[in-house]
Design an enzyme around this catalytic site. Structure first.
Site, PDB file in Angstrom:
ATOM      1  N   LEU A 175     -37.663  -9.685  32.990  1.00 60.39           N
ATOM      2  CA  LEU A 175     -37.835  -9.767  34.436  1.00 60.39           C
ATOM      3  C   LEU A 175     -37.636  -8.373  35.000  1.00 60.39           C
ATOM      4  CD1 LEU A 175     -35.846 -12.924  35.665  1.00 60.39           C
ATOM      5  CD2 LEU A 175     -38.315 -12.688  35.437  1.00 60.39           C
ATOM      6  N   ASP A 176     -38.363  -8.033  36.056  1.00 60.51           N
ATOM      7  CA  ASP A 176     -38.179  -6.737  36.701  1.00 60.51           C
ATOM      8  C   ASP A 176     -36.737  -6.593  37.181  1.00 60.51           C
ATOM      9  OD1 ASP A 176     -40.882  -6.350  36.329  1.00 60.51           O
ATOM     10  OD2 ASP A 176     -41.421  -6.893  38.386  1.00 60.51           O
ATOM     11  N   ARG A 177     -36.242  -5.369  37.177  1.00 56.77           N
ATOM     12  CA  ARG A 177     -34.857  -5.120  37.564  1.00 56.77           C
ATOM     13  C   ARG A 177     -34.495  -5.662  38.954  1.00 56.77           C
ATOM     14  NH1 ARG A 177     -31.397   0.282  36.104  1.00 56.77           N
ATOM     15  NH2 ARG A 177     -29.382  -0.633  36.614  1.00 56.77           N
ATOM     16  N   THR A 183     -35.544  -8.247  40.499  1.00 59.96           N
ATOM     17  CA  THR A 183     -35.677  -9.697  40.624  1.00 59.96           C
ATOM     18  C   THR A 183     -34.491 -10.406  39.983  1.00 59.96           C
ATOM     19  OG1 THR A 183     -36.876 -10.011  38.551  1.00 59.96           O
ATOM     20  CG2 THR A 183     -38.182  -9.445  40.484  1.00 59.96           C
TER      21      THR A 183
END
Length: 231
Positions: free
Chosen positions: A67-69, A71
């Protein structure tokens, strides 16, 4: 809905068995190590396993997806070398159903729709750009969204992905005039105090790669005023 387990490593553990462990990632955590040198979530999970089971030496942990940082939400890790390739196969064959929640400032053009675009990543600025037809090095991106709640100043969207492209939800929603709250990179007008964005990996459903039982996990929302209004 899963029961959230807690532990002294301050991890939110949503599910754990001999083969897999599922974490509710917080905003700002990185799943794997990067150039920042910050300790990744994967290392915290290894520390937890080592401590809980008194494991000597190195702990095996396979990263299945990221997951993107900025999020939050569900991240699955494999605890065994048997589970990792099987989980990878489930992701590749789209047998894992992922549902996201996003808070956006503007109402989408339709209450419910499917977005089909081609995304091209620019590594220099770590950003994906939306195209309406295939261009060199682009990848087809498909998502389904539905407006599920109107808040005072925002709208809550539920998103289901058919493809898992770089910054797919962020770029495709921005392209229809619905940048996610806090997402400066994709057109929102101001940042969140925690430098995160209001995008949450909310639910995941799949057949366990070893036991074959049905797994359905819902990740509790982060504790802030806007997310709390979505409950």
């Amino acid at each position: 809905m899963s029961k959230v387990l807690s532990n002294k490593s301050n991890l939110q553990i949503l599910y754990e068995d001999n083969h897999i462990i599922i974490i509710n990632k917080r905003v700002g955590d990185i799943v794997q190590g990067d150039k920042t040198g910050d300790k990744p979530l994967s290392d915290f999970v290894k520390d937890y396993i080592k401590d809980k089971y008194n494991k000597p030496g190195n702990v095996y942990l396979g990263t299945v997806h990221r997951l993107d940082r900025p999020t939050s939400g569900i991240v699955i890790f494999a605890k065994t070398s048997k589970a990792l390739p099987r989980l990878n196969k489930l992701f590749f064959s789209k047998e894992i159903n992922k549902t996201y929640w996003a808070i956006v400032k503007n109402a989408p053009p339709k209450n419910e729709d499917t977005l089909v675009n081609w995304l091209k990543k620019n590594p220099k600025n770590n950003k994906s750009f939306v195209h309406y037809k295939e261009v060199t090095d682009s990848k087809r991106a498909i998502l389904h969204y539905k407006k599920i709640k109107k808040l005072d100043n925002y709208f809550l969207l539920e998103i289901n992905l058919e493809t898992g492209r770089h910054h797919q939800i962020r770029s495709q929603l921005s392209n229809i005039g619905c940048p996610i709250k806090g997402d400066l990179k994709y057109g929102f007008d101001r940042s969140n105090k925690d430098a995160g964005i209001h995008l949450h990996a909310r639910e995941i459903q799949f057949t366990h790669p070893v036991s074959k039982k049905n797994i359905n996990i819902i990740a509790p929302l982060p504790n802030d005023a806007i997310w709390n209004a979505c409950k």
